[in-house]
Design an enzyme around this catalytic site. Structure first.
Site, mmCIF file in Angstrom:
data_model
loop_
_atom_site.group_PDB
_atom_site.id
_atom_site.type_symbol
_atom_site.label_atom_id
_atom_site.label_comp_id
_atom_site.label_asym_id
_atom_site.label_seq_id
_atom_site.Cartn_x
_atom_site.Cartn_y
_atom_site.Cartn_z
ATOM 1 N N HIS A 63 -21.704 -13.731 -7.057
ATOM 2 C CA HIS A 63 -23.107 -14.051 -6.433
ATOM 3 C C HIS A 63 -22.944 -16.153 -7.523
ATOM 4 O O HIS A 63 -21.820 -16.262 -7.663
ATOM 5 C CB HIS A 63 -24.209 -13.922 -7.433
ATOM 6 C CG HIS A 63 -24.836 -13.421 -9.108
ATOM 7 N ND1 HIS A 63 -23.754 -13.465 -9.993
ATOM 8 C CD2 HIS A 63 -25.581 -14.495 -9.777
ATOM 9 C CE1 HIS A 63 -24.071 -13.799 -11.211
ATOM 10 N NE2 HIS A 63 -24.947 -14.485 -11.501
ATOM 11 N N HIS A 65 -24.973 -17.937 -9.582
ATOM 12 C CA HIS A 65 -24.876 -18.665 -10.546
ATOM 13 C C HIS A 65 -23.980 -19.637 -11.117
ATOM 14 O O HIS A 65 -22.995 -19.177 -11.095
ATOM 15 C CB HIS A 65 -25.931 -18.604 -11.544
ATOM 16 C CG HIS A 65 -27.376 -17.632 -10.720
ATOM 17 N ND1 HIS A 65 -27.691 -16.189 -11.490
ATOM 18 C CD2 HIS A 65 -27.933 -17.993 -9.818
ATOM 19 C CE1 HIS A 65 -28.885 -16.061 -10.587
ATOM 20 N NE2 HIS A 65 -29.514 -17.776 -9.953
ATOM 21 N N ASP A 67 -22.962 -20.117 -14.001
ATOM 22 C CA ASP A 67 -22.540 -19.340 -15.497
ATOM 23 C C ASP A 67 -21.320 -18.658 -14.776
ATOM 24 O O ASP A 67 -20.882 -17.650 -16.001
ATOM 25 C CB ASP A 67 -23.112 -18.926 -16.475
ATOM 26 C CG ASP A 67 -24.080 -18.138 -15.734
ATOM 27 O OD1 ASP A 67 -24.833 -18.321 -14.460
ATOM 28 O OD2 ASP A 67 -24.262 -16.978 -16.632
ATOM 29 N N HIS A 68 -21.199 -18.390 -14.046
ATOM 30 C CA HIS A 68 -20.203 -17.406 -12.861
ATOM 31 C C HIS A 68 -19.120 -18.375 -12.118
ATOM 32 O O HIS A 68 -18.531 -17.758 -12.097
ATOM 33 C CB HIS A 68 -21.496 -16.598 -11.822
ATOM 34 C CG HIS A 68 -22.072 -15.845 -13.130
ATOM 35 N ND1 HIS A 68 -21.444 -14.278 -13.344
ATOM 36 C CD2 HIS A 68 -23.197 -15.686 -13.554
ATOM 37 C CE1 HIS A 68 -21.795 -13.555 -13.554
ATOM 38 N NE2 HIS A 68 -23.517 -14.296 -14.383
ATOM 39 N N HIS A 121 -30.633 -9.372 -8.002
ATOM 40 C CA HIS A 121 -30.660 -11.013 -8.561
ATOM 41 C C HIS A 121 -30.704 -11.796 -8.225
ATOM 42 O O HIS A 121 -31.203 -13.596 -8.657
ATOM 43 C CB HIS A 121 -29.433 -10.852 -9.912
ATOM 44 C CG HIS A 121 -29.337 -11.542 -10.788
ATOM 45 N ND1 HIS A 121 -30.410 -12.132 -12.438
ATOM 46 C CD2 HIS A 121 -28.424 -12.702 -10.594
ATOM 47 C CE1 HIS A 121 -30.087 -12.861 -12.391
ATOM 48 N NE2 HIS A 121 -28.718 -13.639 -11.689
ATOM 49 N N ASP A 143 -23.891 -9.955 -12.636
ATOM 50 C CA ASP A 143 -25.740 -9.343 -13.754
ATOM 51 C C ASP A 143 -26.893 -8.805 -12.803
ATOM 52 O O ASP A 143 -28.015 -8.820 -12.374
ATOM 53 C CB ASP A 143 -26.698 -10.891 -13.379
ATOM 54 C CG ASP A 143 -25.655 -11.925 -14.119
ATOM 55 O OD1 ASP A 143 -24.434 -11.449 -15.032
ATOM 56 O OD2 ASP A 143 -26.257 -13.000 -14.297
ATOM 57 N N HIS A 181 -22.272 -9.863 -19.052
ATOM 58 C CA HIS A 181 -23.477 -10.596 -20.185
ATOM 59 C C HIS A 181 -22.993 -9.698 -21.588
ATOM 60 O O HIS A 181 -23.460 -8.455 -20.923
ATOM 61 C CB HIS A 181 -24.520 -10.884 -19.321
ATOM 62 C CG HIS A 181 -24.913 -12.095 -19.369
ATOM 63 N ND1 HIS A 181 -24.535 -13.811 -19.588
ATOM 64 C CD2 HIS A 181 -24.947 -12.643 -17.986
ATOM 65 C CE1 HIS A 181 -24.860 -14.188 -18.652
ATOM 66 N NE2 HIS A 181 -25.060 -13.913 -17.386
#
Length: 270
Positions: A63, A65, A67-68, A121, A143, A181
């Site tokens: 996805h 985001h 942080d990915h 998400h 996530d 995570h």
């Protein structure tokens, strides 16, 4: 109890690379070749490539985001790796847009994975399920699913997330669940508030505590373990529905309603 496998060590075919405060970038490696899943930053990957003498072949994204995906451009420019990702999301780079029913096949890494659409998400979130670097079956769920928990609903609905998680429930019990995570201890503390008498959950929490005390990852989990201990995967079970209804103080008529109550409970859990 379906215990997760021992955490992978250096040189293992499947390795969680810590990133930021609690992210994992999953590294697949075989015979000098590598792929990574959800590289939020480039440096942990570049370091692993240098240390292992590895060539990065591919980047898989679940996805959008940051942080990915934050390390995608640097990694692709430095290594020439191709990028796979969700067709329905805006990504820094995506050479192969994917949707449910598509496959990712990388013979040199023994990767043969099907794509699942798992919105909730985010609107276009995908997951990868199949074989990777000799590990089978394995799930890269981003996530959407965590050990003992699931992702917050930033763009989707309880109905969407309930349907997405239902796709995971039917996977083989031995499936290695590679979450993105290290949220396990917090999630299991909440799950114990939901089901304090769940013996398998109690044992899993104790084991996870020991792993973290040693500085080791709690992941991967397994689908079998999540079925027994993760309330979000059990919204159709009478016991979980009753607990959620008691917490909400009202009757609940669908798994999506049960999920919504559980998600709100978790959101506010201290």
């Amino acid at each position: 109890m379906h215990a997760p496998s021992a955490p992978a060590g250096v040189g293992a075919p499947l390795l969680p690379l810590p990133a930021f405060s609690d992210n994992y970038i999953w590294l697949l490696q075989r015979q000098g070749m590598a792929a990574v899943v959800d590289p939020g930053e480039a440096e942990p990957v570049l370091r692993a490539l240098r240390d292992g003498g590895l060539q990065l072949r591919a980047i898989l994204l679940t996805h959008h985001h940051n942080d990915h995906v934050g390390g995608v451009l640097e990694l692709s420019r430095a290594t020439g790796a191709v990028v796979y990702g969700p067709a329905g999301e805006t990504l820094p780079r995506c050479d192969f847009p994917l949707k449910e029913g598509d496959r990712v096949s990388l013979a040199e890494l023994e990767v043969d994975m099907g794509v699942l659409d798992v919105p909730g998400h985010t609107a276009g979130h995908i997951a990868y399920f199949g074989r990777a670097a000799g590990v089978e079956p394995v799930l890269f769920c981003g996530d959407t699913l965590f050990a003992g928990g699931c992702g917050r609903l930033f763009e989707g609905t309880p109905e969407q997330m309930t349907h997405s998680l239902s796709k995971f429930v039917t996977l083989p019990a031995e499936t290695q669940v590679c979450c993105a995570h290290e949220y396990t201890l917090g999630n299991l503390r909440w799950a114990l508030a939901v089901e304090p008498a769940n013996r398998t959950l109690q044992q899993w929490y104790q084991r996870a505590q020991r792993l973290r005390e040693q500085g080791l990852p709690t992941l991967p989990s397994t689908i079998g373990l999540e079925r027994e201990t993760n309330p979000f995967l059990r919204t159709q079970q009478v016991e979980i529905a009753q607990i959620a209804a008691l917490h909400a103080g009202r009757s609940l008529t669908s798994p999506a309603e049960v999920f919504a109550v559980l998600r709100e409970w978790k959101n506010n859990f201290k």
